[in-house]
Structures are given as structure tokens and as C-alpha cells.
Design an enzyme around this catalytic site. Structure first.
Site, PDB file in Angstrom:
ATOM      1  N   ASN A  24     -10.842   1.565  -0.087  1.00  0.00           N
ATOM      2  CA  ASN A  24     -12.048   2.104  -0.729  1.00  0.00           C
ATOM      3  C   ASN A  24     -12.814   1.074  -1.563  1.00  0.00           C
ATOM      4  O   ASN A  24     -14.020   1.161  -1.693  1.00  0.00           O
ATOM      5  CB  ASN A  24     -11.705   3.346  -1.553  1.00  0.00           C
ATOM      6  CG  ASN A  24     -10.634   3.096  -2.561  1.00  0.00           C
ATOM      7  OD1 ASN A  24      -9.948   2.061  -2.525  1.00  0.00           O
ATOM      8  ND2 ASN A  24     -10.465   4.014  -3.483  1.00  0.00           N
TER       9      ASN A  24
ATOM     10  N   GLU B  54      -0.534   1.309  -7.961  1.00  0.00           N
ATOM     11  CA  GLU B  54      -1.747   2.098  -8.259  1.00  0.00           C
ATOM     12  C   GLU B  54      -1.895   3.095  -7.124  1.00  0.00           C
ATOM     13  O   GLU B  54      -2.358   2.744  -6.040  1.00  0.00           O
ATOM     14  CB  GLU B  54      -2.974   1.179  -8.326  1.00  0.00           C
ATOM     15  CG  GLU B  54      -2.964   0.205  -9.476  1.00  0.00           C
ATOM     16  CD  GLU B  54      -3.125   0.878 -10.827  1.00  0.00           C
ATOM     17  OE1 GLU B  54      -3.415   2.091 -10.880  1.00  0.00           O
ATOM     18  OE2 GLU B  54      -2.934   0.187 -11.835  1.00  0.00           O
TER      19      GLU B  54
ATOM     20  N   CYS C 105      -9.656   6.983  -6.159  1.00  0.00           N
ATOM     21  CA  CYS C 105      -8.340   7.499  -6.523  1.00  0.00           C
ATOM     22  C   CYS C 105      -8.357   8.327  -7.805  1.00  0.00           C
ATOM     23  O   CYS C 105      -7.619   9.291  -7.941  1.00  0.00           O
ATOM     24  CB  CYS C 105      -7.378   6.340  -6.689  1.00  0.00           C
ATOM     25  SG  CYS C 105      -8.031   5.090  -7.804  1.00  0.00           S
TER      26      CYS C 105
ATOM     27  N   GLU D  34      -3.441  -2.058 -14.492  1.00  0.00           N
ATOM     28  CA  GLU D  34      -4.346  -3.140 -14.119  1.00  0.00           C
ATOM     29  C   GLU D  34      -5.393  -3.266 -15.219  1.00  0.00           C
ATOM     30  O   GLU D  34      -5.585  -2.369 -16.030  1.00  0.00           O
ATOM     31  CB  GLU D  34      -5.007  -2.831 -12.768  1.00  0.00           C
ATOM     32  CG  GLU D  34      -3.979  -2.845 -11.651  1.00  0.00           C
ATOM     33  CD  GLU D  34      -4.550  -2.977 -10.254  1.00  0.00           C
ATOM     34  OE1 GLU D  34      -5.371  -2.141  -9.885  1.00  0.00           O
ATOM     35  OE2 GLU D  34      -4.137  -3.919  -9.538  1.00  0.00           O
TER      36      GLU D  34
HETATM   37  P1  NDP Z   1      -2.320   3.584   2.288  1.00  0.00           P
HETATM   38  O1  NDP Z   1      -1.242   3.953   1.371  1.00  0.00           O
HETATM   39  O2  NDP Z   1      -2.361   4.153   3.642  1.00  0.00           O
HETATM   40  O3  NDP Z   1      -2.353   1.993   2.483  1.00  0.00           O
HETATM   41  C1  NDP Z   1      -2.425   1.097   1.382  1.00  0.00           C
HETATM   42  C2  NDP Z   1      -2.080  -0.306   1.863  1.00  0.00           C
HETATM   43  O4  NDP Z   1      -0.675  -0.406   2.106  1.00  0.00           O
HETATM   44  C3  NDP Z   1      -2.773  -0.703   3.154  1.00  0.00           C
HETATM   45  O5  NDP Z   1      -3.137  -2.062   3.081  1.00  0.00           O
HETATM   46  C4  NDP Z   1      -1.675  -0.471   4.168  1.00  0.00           C
HETATM   47  O6  NDP Z   1      -1.862  -1.197   5.346  1.00  0.00           O
HETATM   48  C5  NDP Z   1      -0.460  -0.928   3.411  1.00  0.00           C
HETATM   49  N1  NDP Z   1       0.826  -0.428   3.903  1.00  0.00           N
HETATM   50  C6  NDP Z   1       1.073   0.710   4.598  1.00  0.00           C
HETATM   51  N2  NDP Z   1       2.394   0.849   4.833  1.00  0.00           N
HETATM   52  C7  NDP Z   1       3.010  -0.229   4.280  1.00  0.00           C
HETATM   53  C8  NDP Z   1       4.367  -0.664   4.197  1.00  0.00           C
HETATM   54  N3  NDP Z   1       5.369   0.044   4.705  1.00  0.00           N
HETATM   55  N4  NDP Z   1       4.625  -1.826   3.535  1.00  0.00           N
HETATM   56  C9  NDP Z   1       3.625  -2.541   2.990  1.00  0.00           C
HETATM   57  N5  NDP Z   1       2.320  -2.186   3.065  1.00  0.00           N
HETATM   58  C10 NDP Z   1       2.012  -1.042   3.690  1.00  0.00           C
HETATM   59  O7  NDP Z   1      -3.652   3.900   1.484  1.00  0.00           O
HETATM   60  P2  NDP Z   1      -5.148   3.918   1.985  1.00  0.00           P
HETATM   61  O8  NDP Z   1      -5.555   2.545   2.409  1.00  0.00           O
HETATM   62  O9  NDP Z   1      -5.312   5.058   2.924  1.00  0.00           O
HETATM   63  O10 NDP Z   1      -5.922   4.224   0.610  1.00  0.00           O
HETATM   64  C11 NDP Z   1      -6.052   5.503   0.091  1.00  0.00           C
HETATM   65  C12 NDP Z   1      -5.014   5.770  -0.980  1.00  0.00           C
HETATM   66  O11 NDP Z   1      -5.063   4.756  -1.977  1.00  0.00           O
HETATM   67  C13 NDP Z   1      -5.242   7.063  -1.705  1.00  0.00           C
HETATM   68  O12 NDP Z   1      -4.045   7.756  -1.908  1.00  0.00           O
HETATM   69  C14 NDP Z   1      -5.790   6.626  -3.040  1.00  0.00           C
HETATM   70  O13 NDP Z   1      -5.600   7.549  -4.068  1.00  0.00           O
HETATM   71  C15 NDP Z   1      -5.083   5.353  -3.263  1.00  0.00           C
HETATM   72  N6  NDP Z   1      -5.824   4.518  -4.194  1.00  0.00           N
HETATM   73  C16 NDP Z   1      -5.321   4.332  -5.457  1.00  0.00           C
HETATM   74  C17 NDP Z   1      -6.029   3.621  -6.383  1.00  0.00           C
HETATM   75  C18 NDP Z   1      -5.478   3.374  -7.756  1.00  0.00           C
HETATM   76  O14 NDP Z   1      -5.878   2.397  -8.376  1.00  0.00           O
HETATM   77  N7  NDP Z   1      -4.592   4.187  -8.273  1.00  0.00           N
HETATM   78  C19 NDP Z   1      -7.355   3.062  -6.066  1.00  0.00           C
HETATM   79  C20 NDP Z   1      -7.754   3.277  -4.712  1.00  0.00           C
HETATM   80  C21 NDP Z   1      -7.010   4.000  -3.819  1.00  0.00           C
HETATM   81  P3  NDP Z   1      -2.700  -0.585   6.573  1.00  0.00           P
HETATM   82  O15 NDP Z   1      -3.578   0.499   6.042  1.00  0.00           O
HETATM   83  O16 NDP Z   1      -3.467  -1.746   7.035  1.00  0.00           O
HETATM   84  O17 NDP Z   1      -1.677  -0.079   7.526  1.00  0.00           O
END
Ligand code: NDP
Length: 485
Positions: A154, A251, A285, A459
């Protein structure tokens, strides 16, 4: 897209763009049209190895530099990001689909703020002196070593900087893996950092899906992992990091409450609810997606909200007049639509929206449900789309208890003119980041993060320094040493 200044290869490793077409191709899709605008390749094990080795080689000398020198480079990178804000914002819009109206003020600019802020702090990172009679001790604040950042889709530029800036300020190297959905922006951050004078290897960006992230997290040469992502991914990454007793920042997701009392300024409360649900098409998020409205103001709130939503300009996100863009992907669109269907099925009242917008791309109308009860799926699960759930309440005590009855604890907000009540409510919130008569502000000077399932660590602000450095304690004896034999 000729106006798009794209990165020139999939990865940025050891100070240069690197390509390895043996990696799985990942198409980059412009969410406003569904068109493929670029293709990157997932990092092969060879690229992962280059990223780790070059980072480790570079880190020691970086940590040994005076903080002012590290800070100067980060400050220069911040200036360059601001100078290139237009191009970086266009790229962010193409990567995510968020309107240029947003990206031009919230992404590269916020990344630049982080680089500037932590660049300024770099020279202030000191230990302390502890006098112990004639003996004494001192502490040294030292880098952790190699940090891995894993980003969500995002805020790809912001996340790359929010993790990179404190890591580098503290003398660490970073390998950043963007989400496969939005791989482009972090490459530009790496390019700028190195153009600003960052030695090669200290900020590497490599692409890939979960496996590449998993390979980095599991590598014994990595000292810290900072993830922005969902709770299920957080569980996996936290567990993998725990095996190596690595430092973590998590996060994660949220389902944050926003409490609007009868005495609130209605216009401000509606603005807070709009920003907290529809900015970035709801893909934030910390969004306040459970909007608790006190019964006396409920109908007036819904009427004004519906009126204001008619002012959303839905269209081409690159048009500066557009204020509401598409969701990031077809997949995310389907997820959000299934939640809307659940809301209707479980008996919530659809006040406005709920349907796709008749144009190409992944557009969905801003959607509001009223008469939502706490047990409905749309009031419990993170939707990550433009869907607001409005719930009614009678008393402060009741609203606070219901607000806290969630496994998440990222953010929470309150609108009221009674400031004593505002502070009392905020003290009672089980959340890491709270807002009074505002919502979703995230200045770099203020710590950001979650409690409960929403995360670990913070953060931004000085608090982030704790998560990117460690203390070494040194005892200094000034006299003779005594021993029992
Ligand atoms: P995901 O949890 O699907 O993915 C986050 C990242 O982790 C991606 O780069 C993903 O790779 C990677 N990833 C997935 N599986 C693994 C693994 N087993 N080991 C290491 N890395 C892995 O989140 P989204 O990208 O769909 O983002 C949305 C989510 O993020 C929402 O839940 C949102 O609330 C949260 N979020 C939290 C924030 C905060 O600061 N608290 C801010 C913004 C979002 P890939 O997708 O390339 O497979």
C-alpha cells in the site's frame, strides 16, 4: 507509459541495477487499467546471495563512520527525493493505483521526512556514562548488523524509507524486499540513496514473493527483520525469525475503532471518518473501520457522510483532480467484494456504494454500512478496502469496551469537544497509535505501531532507534581486582 521514469532492472544490489531473468517473472499491473506496465523477475538464490554478501561486506565500515557522515548522506537523499517528488509520485501511482493527488503529498515526501529525520538523529546516537564509586561503566549504542525489510503493497516508497532510514542511521545495512504487487518504488529509493553517496551494498532491493522473503528471514547472516504485512504473514515471519533469535519489528493489520460522541464537531468527525476509511481506497493498516457513532448524532452523521461522499472524484489516478482511485489488484478487489456481500448477507444496512465502478481497472465505490453489530464479519475482520462499518452506541463505557473487544490493537480515534473525556478514552484504548479529533496522521516525529496482534516494536521517532541498534555495556575497573583464591 512514456511519462513513467521506471527503474531499469529488477534488483538493486551492491550499488547497481542487477538483472537475472532466470527468476520467476512478475508482471506489474497498473491498477487503473489492468495493463501490464513492467515485468520484474524474482530474485534467484544467486541474487539473494549477492545481496547478503555485499551488505555484510559494506556494513562494518559504514557503522564505523561518524554519525554526522551517515546523516549527511541520508539528508542529501531526502533533498533528492523532494526534488524528484513528481516522478516518484507518478511511479507510486502506477505501482499502487493511488491518486496522484495523494501520492504527491504522502509518499516520496513522507519517505524524505524519514531520511531527513533519521539523518539528523544519526549524530546524536550516544551511550551513557554510569559512575560506580571510583569504577564506572559506559554503554555504546551499536548497529545490529544486517537488517531485512519486507514491505506491503500500500505504501511502497514510504515503507522502504521508514525501514531504511533508521536502519542506515544506526549503522546497519538493509536488504529490502518489496511486495510482489508493487515492486518498482523501492528500487528508486535505492538508486537515490546511492546517488546521494551511500556506499555500495548498504541498501539492496531484491524482488520476489514469500519464498524470497523467507530465504532472507531464515539466513543466519541476517540480524533483524522488519515486516509490514498481514497478521498471518507476521506469524510466519516472526516464527522464522525466532528460530535465529533475531530482532523483529512487526507492523501488522488492524480493525481500528473510531468513536464519535454526540458533542463532536460533525463536519470534523465526518472528515475523520472519510480520511480513516477512504484515503488510498481504504488500503491503510491504521484505518478506523469500526466507526462507533453515539445514537444522538447517528442520523445526522450518516446524512452528512453520504452527502460528502458524492464529492469523491473517481477516475484516472494520474489526473490531479482524482481523489479516489482503484484497489491495488484484481485479487484485492475480489476480497473486498466478498466482504461487502457478507455485510449484506449478515444484515447490515448498505447506506451507499457497494458496487464496482463501470470502467476498466479495479475500482470499487466508497461503501458505507450502518446498523452493524459487533459480531458481524465486517466488524471483526480487516477488509483493507473502502468499506466503512458504522455501529451505534449509548455510553462512553460501553463504546470503549466494544472498541477494545478486538484481537487487533493498531490505532484508535475519538471525536468529542469534551477534552477530559477525550484523554480518558484514549488512556483506555488498547491501541498503539491514537488520535483525538483527528485520524491517521503519521508524522515521522511520532512513534507508530500496534499492540495485541497488530504488532511488535515501533517505527518512526526516537523510538525506532531502539529497534535498529543494541547496547553494549562496558565495566571499567579503576583499581585492583579481588578474587577469592
Ligand atoms: P502480506 O502479509 O500478504 O505480505 C507482506 C509482505 O510479506 C510481502 O512482501 C510478502 O511478499 C511477504 N511475505 C509473504 N509471506 C512471507 C513469508 N513466509 N516470509 C517472508 N515474507 C513473506 O501483506 P500485503 O502485502 O497484502 O499487505 C496488506 C497487509 O499489510 C494488511 O494486513 C495491512 O494491515 C498490513 N499493513 C500494515 C501496516 C502497519 O504499519 N501496521 C501498514 C501497511 C499494511 P509477497 O506479497 O510478494 O508474496
Amino acid at each position: 507509459m512514456s511519462y513513467l521514469t521506471q527503474p531499469t532492472a529488477s534488483h538493486f544490489v551492491n550499488g547497481a541495477y542487477v538483472e537475472d531473468t532466470n527468476g520467476t517473472p512478475i508482471d506489474v499491473i497498473y491498477p487503473a487499467t489492468g495493463a501490464v506496465i513492467a515485468t520484474v523477475h524474482a530474485a534467484t538464490p544467486e541474487v539473494v546471495e549477492q545481496a547478503i554478501v555485499s551488505a555484510r561486506v559494506a556494513q562494518g565500515a559504514w557503522a564505523a563512520l561518524p554519525g554526522t557522515e551517515r546523516g549527511r548522506i541520508l539528508g542529501r537523499a531526502a533533498d533528492m527525493m523532494r526534488e524528484r517528488n513528481h516522478d516518484l509520485s507518478v511511479l507510486e501511482t502506477c505501482d499502487t493505483g493511488k491518486p496522484y493527488q495523494e501520492t504527491s503529498v504522502a509518499d516520496a515526501t513522507s519517505g524524505a521526512d524519514a531520511l531527513e529525520y533519521f539523518g539528523g538523529l544519526a549524530a546524536t546516537l550516544t551511550g551513557e556514562h554510569i559512575q560506580l564509586g571510583t569504577d564506572w561503566a559506559y554503554t555504546r549504542r551499536e548497529a545490529l548488523g544486517l537488517c531485512v525489510g519486507i514491505g506491503a503493497w500500500n505504501y511502497p516508497t514510504q515503507i522502504a524509507c521508514w525501514k531504511g532510514a533508521p536502519a542506515l542511521a544506526c549503522g546497519n545495512a538493509m536488504i529490502f524486499k518489496p511486495s510482489e504487487t508493487t515492486p518498482l518504488c523501492a528500487l528508486k529509493v535505492a538508486e537515490i540513496l546511492h546517488e546521494a553517496g551511500l556506499p555500495a551494498g548498504l541498501y539492496n532491493v531484491i524482488q520476489g514473493m514469500g519464498e524470497v522473503g523467507g530465504a532472507l528471514v531464515g539466513d543466519p547472516r541476517v540480524d533483524k527483520v522488519s515486516l509490514t504485512g498481514s497478521v498471518p504473514t507476521g506469524r510466519k515471519v516472526y516464527a522464522a525469525a525466532a528460530a535465529g533469535i533475531k530482532h523483529v519489528t512487526m507492523e501488522l493489520g488492524g480493525k481500528s475503532p473510531l468513536l464519535i460522541f454526540d458533542d463532536a464537531d460533525l463536519e470534523n468527525a465526518v472528515s475523520g471518518a472519510i480520511l480513516g476509511n477512504f484515503y488510498s481506497s481504504g488500503q491503510v493498516c491504521s484505518n478506523g473501520t469500526r466507526v462507533f457513532v453515539q445514537k444522538g448524532i447517528k442520523e445526522a452523521f450518516l446524512a452528512r457522510l453520504t452527502e460528502r461522499l458524492k464529492g469523491a472524484v473517481i477516475g484516472d489516478p494520474l489526473d490531479p483532480a482524482t481523489s479516489f482511485g482503484p484497489l491495488v489488484s484484481q485479487r484485492q478487489l475480489e476480497i473486498v467484494r466478498s466482504y461487502i456481500a457478507k455485510g449484506i448477507e449478515e444484515g447490515a444496512r448498505l447506506v451507499t456504494g457497494g458496487a464496482r465502478v463501470e470502467r476498466d481497472g479495479f475500482f470499487l465505490q466508497p461503501t458505507v454500512f450502518a446498523d452493524v453489530s459487533d459480531d458481524m464479519t465486517i466488524a471483526r475482520e480487516e477488509i483493507f478496502g473502502p468499506v466503512m462499518a458504522v455501529l451505534d452506541f449509548d455510553t462512553e463505557e460501553e463504546a470503549l469496551a466494544r472498541a477494545n473487544a478486538s484481537e487487533f490493537g493498531l490505532s484508535a480515534g475519538v471525536f468529542t469537544r469534551d477534552l477530559v473525556r477525550a484523554h480518558r478514552v484514549v488512556a483506555g484504548f488498547e491501541a498503539g497509535t491514537c488520535f483525538i479529533n483527528s485520524y491517521n496522521d503519521a508524522p515521522v516525529e511520532m512513534p507508530f505501531g500496534g499492540s495485541k496482534l497488530s504488532g511488535v516494536g515501533r517505527e518512526n521517532a526516537k523510538a525506532a532507534i531502539e529497534h535498529y541498534s543494541q547496547l553494549k555495556s562496558v565495566y571499567v575497573r579503576m583499581g585492583d581486582m579481588e578474587a577469592p583464591f
